[in-house]
Design a protein around this motif. Sequence first.
Motif, PDB file in Angstrom:
ATOM      1  N   HIS A 196       0.851  -1.191   0.000  1.00 53.48           N
ATOM      2  CA  HIS A 196       0.000   0.000   0.000  1.00 53.48           C
ATOM      3  C   HIS A 196       0.886   1.240   0.000  1.00 53.48           C
ATOM      4  O   HIS A 196       1.517   1.562   1.014  1.00 53.48           O
ATOM      5  N   TRP A 197       0.959   1.917  -1.142  1.00 51.08           N
ATOM      6  CA  TRP A 197       1.836   3.078  -1.300  1.00 51.08           C
ATOM      7  C   TRP A 197       1.031   4.321  -1.660  1.00 51.08           C
ATOM      8  O   TRP A 197      -0.010   4.237  -2.312  1.00 51.08           O
ATOM      9  N   SER A 198       1.563   5.460  -1.284  1.00 48.29           N
ATOM     10  CA  SER A 198       0.974   6.729  -1.706  1.00 48.29           C
ATOM     11  C   SER A 198       0.996   6.831  -3.229  1.00 48.29           C
ATOM     12  O   SER A 198       1.905   6.322  -3.892  1.00 48.29           O
ATOM     13  N   SER A 199       0.019   7.503  -3.769  1.00 49.40           N
ATOM     14  CA  SER A 199      -0.040   7.686  -5.221  1.00 49.40           C
ATOM     15  C   SER A 199       0.999   8.684  -5.730  1.00 49.40           C
ATOM     16  O   SER A 199       1.284   8.719  -6.935  1.00 49.40           O
ATOM     17  N   ILE A 200       1.552   9.492  -4.834  1.00 51.17           N
ATOM     18  CA  ILE A 200       2.534  10.508  -5.224  1.00 51.17           C
ATOM     19  C   ILE A 200       3.824  10.274  -4.445  1.00 51.17           C
ATOM     20  O   ILE A 200       3.808  10.103  -3.224  1.00 51.17           O
ATOM     21  N   TRP A 201       4.945  10.270  -5.176  1.00 49.13           N
ATOM     22  CA  TRP A 201       6.262  10.146  -4.536  1.00 49.13           C
ATOM     23  C   TRP A 201       7.017  11.447  -4.807  1.00 49.13           C
ATOM     24  O   TRP A 201       7.263  11.811  -5.951  1.00 49.13           O
ATOM     25  N   THR A 202       7.383  12.132  -3.742  1.00 48.03           N
ATOM     26  CA  THR A 202       8.122  13.392  -3.843  1.00 48.03           C
ATOM     27  C   THR A 202       9.606  13.121  -3.656  1.00 48.03           C
ATOM     28  O   THR A 202      10.015  12.488  -2.676  1.00 48.03           O
ATOM     29  N   ASN A 203      10.415  13.592  -4.577  1.00 44.70           N
ATOM     30  CA  ASN A 203      11.863  13.425  -4.501  1.00 44.70           C
ATOM     31  C   ASN A 203      12.428  14.402  -3.475  1.00 44.70           C
ATOM     32  O   ASN A 203      12.343  15.624  -3.674  1.00 44.70           O
ATOM     33  N   PRO A 204      13.026  13.920  -2.383  1.00 45.86           N
ATOM     34  CA  PRO A 204      13.543  14.836  -1.361  1.00 45.86           C
ATOM     35  C   PRO A 204      14.664  15.737  -1.862  1.00 45.86           C
ATOM     36  O   PRO A 204      14.902  16.805  -1.285  1.00 45.86           O
ATOM     37  N   ALA A 205      15.356  15.327  -2.928  1.00 44.26           N
ATOM     38  CA  ALA A 205      16.481  16.121  -3.430  1.00 44.26           C
ATOM     39  C   ALA A 205      16.042  17.424  -4.074  1.00 44.26           C
ATOM     40  O   ALA A 205      16.793  18.406  -4.085  1.00 44.26           O
ATOM     41  N   ASN A 206      14.811  17.455  -4.624  1.00 39.53           N
ATOM     42  CA  ASN A 206      14.386  18.652  -5.344  1.00 39.53           C
ATOM     43  C   ASN A 206      12.919  19.008  -5.135  1.00 39.53           C
ATOM     44  O   ASN A 206      12.444  19.990  -5.705  1.00 39.53           O
ATOM     45  N   GLY A 207      12.202  18.206  -4.354  1.00 38.53           N
ATOM     46  CA  GLY A 207      10.804  18.507  -4.063  1.00 38.53           C
ATOM     47  C   GLY A 207       9.844  18.242  -5.200  1.00 38.53           C
ATOM     48  O   GLY A 207       8.660  18.599  -5.103  1.00 38.53           O
ATOM     49  N   ARG A 208      10.295  17.586  -6.258  1.00 36.79           N
ATOM     50  CA  ARG A 208       9.435  17.369  -7.426  1.00 36.79           C
ATOM     51  C   ARG A 208       8.595  16.111  -7.242  1.00 36.79           C
ATOM     52  O   ARG A 208       9.101  15.058  -6.845  1.00 36.79           O
ATOM     53  N   GLU A 209       7.315  16.227  -7.557  1.00 38.58           N
ATOM     54  CA  GLU A 209       6.371  15.140  -7.373  1.00 38.58           C
ATOM     55  C   GLU A 209       6.263  14.277  -8.633  1.00 38.58           C
ATOM     56  O   GLU A 209       6.415  14.774  -9.754  1.00 38.58           O
ATOM     57  N   ALA A 210       5.971  12.997  -8.419  1.00 39.65           N
ATOM     58  CA  ALA A 210       5.700  12.079  -9.531  1.00 39.65           C
ATOM     59  C   ALA A 210       4.570  11.147  -9.129  1.00 39.65           C
ATOM     60  O   ALA A 210       4.425  10.786  -7.956  1.00 39.65           O
ATOM     61  N   LEU A 211       3.778  10.774 -10.095  1.00 41.36           N
ATOM     62  CA  LEU A 211       2.727   9.786  -9.883  1.00 41.36           C
ATOM     63  C   LEU A 211       3.383   8.405  -9.801  1.00 41.36           C
ATOM     64  O   LEU A 211       4.218   8.060 -10.642  1.00 41.36           O
ATOM     65  N   TYR A 212       3.041   7.631  -8.761  1.00 39.57           N
ATOM     66  CA  TYR A 212       3.675   6.336  -8.544  1.00 39.57           C
ATOM     67  C   TYR A 212       2.712   5.235  -8.977  1.00 39.57           C
ATOM     68  O   TYR A 212       1.805   4.849  -8.244  1.00 39.57           O
ATOM     69  N   LEU A 213       2.924   4.750 -10.198  1.00 41.36           N
ATOM     70  CA  LEU A 213       2.020   3.799 -10.845  1.00 41.36           C
ATOM     71  C   LEU A 213       2.765   2.538 -11.262  1.00 41.36           C
ATOM     72  O   LEU A 213       3.990   2.543 -11.395  1.00 41.36           O
ATOM     73  N   ALA A 214       2.004   1.472 -11.504  1.00 40.80           N
ATOM     74  CA  ALA A 214       2.575   0.238 -12.033  1.00 40.80           C
ATOM     75  C   ALA A 214       1.445  -0.663 -12.511  1.00 40.80           C
ATOM     76  O   ALA A 214       0.303  -0.542 -12.055  1.00 40.80           O
ATOM     77  N   SER A 215       1.786  -1.593 -13.381  1.00 44.34           N
ATOM     78  CA  SER A 215       0.798  -2.586 -13.809  1.00 44.34           C
ATOM     79  C   SER A 215       0.406  -3.510 -12.667  1.00 44.34           C
ATOM     80  O   SER A 215      -0.606  -4.223 -12.749  1.00 44.34           O
ATOM     81  N   HIS A 216       1.185  -3.507 -11.590  1.00 43.51           N
ATOM     82  CA  HIS A 216       0.873  -4.310 -10.405  1.00 43.51           C
ATOM     83  C   HIS A 216      -0.231  -3.673  -9.558  1.00 43.51           C
ATOM     84  O   HIS A 216      -0.758  -4.317  -8.641  1.00 43.51           O
ATOM     85  N   ALA A 217      -0.572  -2.413  -9.824  1.00 38.98           N
ATOM     86  CA  ALA A 217      -1.594  -1.709  -9.037  1.00 38.98           C
ATOM     87  C   ALA A 217      -2.976  -2.250  -9.363  1.00 38.98           C
ATOM     88  O   ALA A 217      -3.322  -2.439 -10.535  1.00 38.98           O
ATOM     89  N   PHE A 218      -3.801  -2.477  -8.315  1.00 42.03           N
ATOM     90  CA  PHE A 218      -5.120  -3.053  -8.568  1.00 42.03           C
ATOM     91  C   PHE A 218      -6.253  -2.332  -7.839  1.00 42.03           C
ATOM     92  O   PHE A 218      -7.407  -2.510  -8.194  1.00 42.03           O
ATOM     93  N   ARG A 219      -5.946  -1.524  -6.835  1.00 45.81           N
ATOM     94  CA  ARG A 219      -7.021  -0.804  -6.162  1.00 45.81           C
ATOM     95  C   ARG A 219      -6.522   0.524  -5.615  1.00 45.81           C
ATOM     96  O   ARG A 219      -5.397   0.611  -5.116  1.00 45.81           O
ATOM     97  N   ILE A 220      -7.385   1.544  -5.724  1.00 43.47           N
ATOM     98  CA  ILE A 220      -7.104   2.875  -5.191  1.00 43.47           C
ATOM     99  C   ILE A 220      -8.034   3.118  -4.016  1.00 43.47           C
ATOM    100  O   ILE A 220      -9.232   2.800  -4.079  1.00 43.47           O
ATOM    101  N   ASP A 221      -7.505   3.677  -2.950  1.00 47.23           N
ATOM    102  CA  ASP A 221      -8.336   3.977  -1.784  1.00 47.23           C
ATOM    103  C   ASP A 221      -9.530   4.838  -2.188  1.00 47.23           C
ATOM    104  O   ASP A 221      -9.385   5.830  -2.920  1.00 47.23           O
ATOM    105  N   GLY A 222     -10.695   4.447  -1.725  1.00 39.21           N
ATOM    106  CA  GLY A 222     -11.906   5.208  -1.995  1.00 39.21           C
ATOM    107  C   GLY A 222     -12.656   4.784  -3.237  1.00 39.21           C
ATOM    108  O   GLY A 222     -13.731   5.320  -3.524  1.00 39.21           O
ATOM    109  N   TYR A 223     -12.117   3.816  -3.976  1.00 39.84           N
ATOM    110  CA  TYR A 223     -12.769   3.311  -5.186  1.00 39.84           C
ATOM    111  C   TYR A 223     -12.855   1.789  -5.105  1.00 39.84           C
ATOM    112  O   TYR A 223     -11.997   1.144  -4.494  1.00 39.84           O
ATOM    113  N   ASP A 224     -13.864   1.215  -5.762  1.00 39.05           N
ATOM    114  CA  ASP A 224     -13.885  -0.242  -5.861  1.00 39.05           C
ATOM    115  C   ASP A 224     -12.893  -0.664  -6.952  1.00 39.05           C
ATOM    116  O   ASP A 224     -12.288   0.186  -7.622  1.00 39.05           O
TER     117      ASP A 224
END
Length: 299
Positions: A196-224
């Motif tokens: 269970h990981w956050s959908s956004i990963w922020t790089n501590p080196a520069n504060g830039r955000e990225a969407l953290y996705l993969a084909s292994h993902a199967f459910r998002i909190d708050g959705y079926d």
Amino acid sequence: MPAANGTPKTTPLTETFGAEVHDIDLTQIMTQADFAPLRDLFDEHSTLLFRNQSLTDEAHLRIANFFGPIEDRLADERQPGEAYKVPEVSNVREDGSVSEAMDLHTLNLKSNFLWHSDSTFLPTPALVNVITARIVPSTGGATELASTRAGWADMPEDLKSRIRGRGIWHRYSHSRKKISEELSKLPMFHKWPDQHWSSIWTNPANGREALYLASHAFRIDGYDEAESEALLEELTAYCTQPRFVYSHNWNVGDVLMWDQRAVMHRGTPWPYEEPRKLSSICSSAQARDGLDTIRMDAA
């Protein structure tokens, strides 16, 4: 050689991310001080390409170790005293023959044709994949990379608002089931509990955000699961538009390394009667890479 200020010379791979690094022999990166400029480029560009390298397994492991602990998915299967071997992404069997197009090994390779980040199904996901080409086919077999950092920065707010602040659940067998029900039932895809990981990963080196996705993902909190699958497909489609993608056609000796926090990737088909072999080492993310900030409560 590096520029006078110590920063290696680079040229962009695309307009949105990635850099080719010039005049660097990776076998000569021997110390953390040698590695530091490359780590800075990695955090800035997300993907680095080095051509005409001659990485031995020893040098390959050394570079990966500078990023962090070596990921070893087979540690539980290795016999006492049996040494770690650099993993291969290959259709070449031990006897030199190639696997058939529809056998389970090749189907597992085909699972890599889905857009993914490595190891999101592990208790500690990967920070980087350091990969080099050993054998390349006559055609096909490219590796495509998509920047979820550039995609997220460009994404319309109405789409962002549907995923921001939510956790995403990941399961290894989920990606394999998309290719083959039989494949997904193999024990190797059920070693680890759902992650269970956050959908956004922020790089501590520069504060830039990225969407953290993969084909292994199967459910998002708050959705079926059906709603989750539809949204995951929409987010993936947005981040894999051509302007966010770099496609690399391999030559023997090429080395690619990419930031798993901010880049998805996939393989592409090649003639399966031809051999293809890449050596691939993942290094695990650590607290210094923002790992603790993406852990969600397993509730």
